[in-house]
Scaffold this active site. Structure first.
Site, PDB file in Angstrom:
ATOM      1  N   PHE A 153       4.768  48.657 -19.834  1.00 23.48           N
ATOM      2  CA  PHE A 153       5.204  47.414 -20.482  1.00 23.48           C
ATOM      3  C   PHE A 153       6.546  46.978 -19.901  1.00 23.48           C
ATOM      4  O   PHE A 153       7.472  46.621 -20.630  1.00 23.48           O
ATOM      5  CB  PHE A 153       5.305  47.607 -21.997  1.00 23.48           C
ATOM      6  CG  PHE A 153       3.986  47.898 -22.650  1.00 23.48           C
ATOM      7  CD1 PHE A 153       3.083  46.892 -22.913  1.00 23.48           C
ATOM      8  CD2 PHE A 153       3.637  49.200 -22.975  1.00 23.48           C
ATOM      9  CE1 PHE A 153       1.859  47.152 -23.511  1.00 23.48           C
ATOM     10  CE2 PHE A 153       2.416  49.489 -23.574  1.00 23.48           C
ATOM     11  CZ  PHE A 153       1.520  48.460 -23.844  1.00 23.48           C
ATOM     12  N   LEU A 154       6.630  47.004 -18.572  1.00 23.07           N
ATOM     13  CA  LEU A 154       7.865  46.630 -17.891  1.00 23.07           C
ATOM     14  C   LEU A 154       7.883  45.135 -17.609  1.00 23.07           C
ATOM     15  O   LEU A 154       6.878  44.562 -17.198  1.00 23.07           O
ATOM     16  CB  LEU A 154       8.002  47.394 -16.570  1.00 23.07           C
ATOM     17  CG  LEU A 154       7.886  48.921 -16.617  1.00 23.07           C
ATOM     18  CD1 LEU A 154       8.083  49.497 -15.227  1.00 23.07           C
ATOM     19  CD2 LEU A 154       8.877  49.506 -17.595  1.00 23.07           C
ATOM     20  N   ASN A 212      -0.077  41.444 -23.218  1.00 28.34           N
ATOM     21  CA  ASN A 212       0.267  40.376 -22.284  1.00 28.34           C
ATOM     22  C   ASN A 212      -0.429  39.070 -22.627  1.00 28.34           C
ATOM     23  O   ASN A 212       0.155  37.984 -22.492  1.00 28.34           O
ATOM     24  CB  ASN A 212      -0.080  40.804 -20.854  1.00 28.34           C
ATOM     25  CG  ASN A 212       1.005  41.665 -20.237  1.00 28.34           C
ATOM     26  OD1 ASN A 212       2.087  41.832 -20.816  1.00 28.34           O
ATOM     27  ND2 ASN A 212       0.743  42.220 -19.079  1.00 28.34           N
ATOM     28  N   CYS A 264       1.630  39.653 -13.775  1.00 27.18           N
ATOM     29  CA  CYS A 264       0.994  40.246 -14.957  1.00 27.18           C
ATOM     30  C   CYS A 264       0.192  39.251 -15.784  1.00 27.18           C
ATOM     31  O   CYS A 264      -1.027  39.404 -15.927  1.00 27.18           O
ATOM     32  CB  CYS A 264       2.054  40.920 -15.829  1.00 27.18           C
ATOM     33  SG  CYS A 264       2.823  42.356 -15.061  1.00 27.18           S
ATOM     34  N   LYS A 325      10.307  33.690 -12.391  1.00 29.65           N
ATOM     35  CA  LYS A 325      11.240  33.851 -13.511  1.00 29.65           C
ATOM     36  C   LYS A 325      12.570  34.306 -12.939  1.00 29.65           C
ATOM     37  O   LYS A 325      12.655  34.710 -11.773  1.00 29.65           O
ATOM     38  CB  LYS A 325      10.713  34.866 -14.536  1.00 29.65           C
ATOM     39  CG  LYS A 325      10.549  36.265 -13.960  1.00 29.65           C
ATOM     40  CD  LYS A 325      10.039  37.260 -14.990  1.00 29.65           C
ATOM     41  CE  LYS A 325      11.096  37.641 -15.984  1.00 29.65           C
ATOM     42  NZ  LYS A 325      10.675  38.756 -16.872  1.00 29.65           N
TER      43      LYS A 325
END
Length: 447
Positions: A153-154, A212, A264, A325
């Site tokens: 969950f990075l 996600n 992701c 991002k």
């Protein structure tokens, strides 16, 4: 504890560096000899805050090594992590060829008791498939391999912090003995409270995709509301503050913008749709989330095209932000790609700046006469008709309105991340377009 990590991408490299930092002996395995050599020489192949320091510490302490020798790494390790890529196939499903290649290597070289931890984002049932593949390769009773799921969950841009201080540590399909060993391995990351959540493997695998896709759903929902706000005259930022104050909703992932990208969300959204369809289930919500996001990536270009009455030929646009991002150089599925290609197809030129993604942009687009990558954000403004904000880098949040007004030929700003206040932009004499908010400034005739 002795650990082998297969894969030196965002997940594998961050995991290996963090495990070495807390005292474990880690050997990273990759088939790319040049990448292994570069890592062994101290070079960090990706931009990720904090990671170069951890890699340096790991090498200095001799707790972190890199190799192409899978047999040696497997033989020495008690725990073997699979952290390779699972890219999308043409139909959107996950490509597990790298996962199974590592599985076959483990089957050939494993001796004694081993714990295999699949950290690669993989469809429901992958742990079962890995077990079946190992069983076909080895009938020896001397080798006992336990296979579990441990989803990652990075977040790119904060991967080191997410690894060292995780919200939760999911373990799927582990026996009591394996659970105990993994608790020992991850104990340094779970000191202030128990972060372990143990379940069956299939639930852990689905939980990764569900997390996600839930976040992607929140983003697409807000973008849908932003588009509705533009039709009704509402302000999406006021709406965001109103609903975010509800503790059942909160403020995370409810920012309207020009669409999400990265390695992701788009990939996992497509993969979960394919998983559902394999069970003859139509995931209507997931399909809508995906469709809204694809449409949203075109909103900036549509606003630009409308402002210039469909004529962009020969015009130049300053673009701030290329990465999908902030705090990463990753341009996979980035909204900037959709914008740039649309501008070029319309005959426009681009002068772009991003703090980290220029090398990736050159790799993706090559050398083009209609793309100039500038050393400073201010340099993009000279000779440009308008400024377009695509990525919300911290450096972009304060705008020198006077400089922008002076240098831009048309004094017009298209803000895909709602960084500025419309009233202040209008007061500065700038025509300002954002997402889901009233436009500011009188519409000026393009030069």
């Amino acid at each position: 504890m002795k650990v082998a990590v297969f894969g030196t991408g965002y997940v594998g490299l961050t995991l290996a560096a963090c495990l070495a930092e807390v005292g474990h002996a880690v050997c990273c395995v990759d088939v790319d000899a040049r990448r292994v050599a570069s890592l062994s020489e101290g070079h960090c192949p990706i931009f990720e805050p904090g990671l170069p320091v951890l890699l340096k510490n790991g090498r200095a302490s001799a707790r972190l090594a890199f190799t192409t020798d899978a047999a040696r790494a497997i033989d020495a390790a008690t725990v073997i992590f699979i952290a390779v890529g699972t890219p999308s196939l043409p139909d959107g499903s996950a490509d597990l060829s790298q996962v199974f290649a590592v599985t076959d290597s483990i089957a050939r070289h494993a001796r004694g008791d081993k714990i295999v931890v699949n950290k690669s984002t993989s469809p429901v049932g992958t742990v079962d498939a890995i077990k079946a593949r190992l069983a076909r390769h080895d009938a020896s009773t001397a080798t006992r391999v336990d296979v579990v799921s441990n989803p990652e969950f990075l977040k790119e841009g904060s991967a080191v912090l997410d690894c060292m201080r995780p919200d939760r540590i999911l373990i799927g399909g582990a026996s009591p003995a394996t659970q105990a060993l993994l608790r020992e391995l991850f104990a340094p990351f779970s000191r202030n409270h128990d972060k372990f959540i143990c379940m069956d493997a299939r639930s852990a695998e689905l939980a990764k995709y569900a997390a996600n896709c839930m976040l992607a759903t929140r983003i697409s929902f807000m973008n849908e509301m932003a588009n509705l706000a533009e039709h009704t005259g509402a302000d999406i930022e006021a709406v965001r503050r109103a609903i975010g104050s509800d503790p059942r909703i909160g403020y995370d992932f409810i920012y309207a913008g020009c669409g999400f990208g990265g390695s992701c969300f788009p990939k996992d959204l497509s993969a979960l749709q394919r998983i559902a369809e394999q069970y003859d289930y139509q995931p209507r919500l997931l399909q809508a989330v995906d469709a809204i996001n694809q449409r949203q990536k075109h909103r900036l270009f549509e606003k630009i095209l409308d402002h210039y009455d469909g004529d962009l030929a020969g015009k130049t646009f300053a673009v701030w932000g290329l990465a999908f991002k902030p705090n990463t150089d990753d341009m996979r599925e980035a909204s900037s790609q959709v914008l740039l290609r649309s501008l070029w197809q319309a005959g426009a030129n681009v002068q772009a700046f991003d703090p980290q993604a220029h090398a990736e942009a050159r790799r993706l687009f090559g050398e083009r006469d209609d793309l100039r990558l500038m050393d400073r954000k201010e340099d993009t403004l000279s000779g440009a008709h308008a400024l377009v904000i695509v990525t919300e880098w911290q450096d972009f949040r304060v705008l020198d309105n006077g400089l922008v007004r002076q240098r831009l030929l048309d004094a017009t700003v298209f803000d895909g991340r709602n960084l500025y206040e419309p009233a202040q932009m209008a007061e500065a004499g700038l025509v300002y377009y954002s997402i889901g908010r009233p436009d500011a400034g009188a519409r000026q005739a393009p030069r």
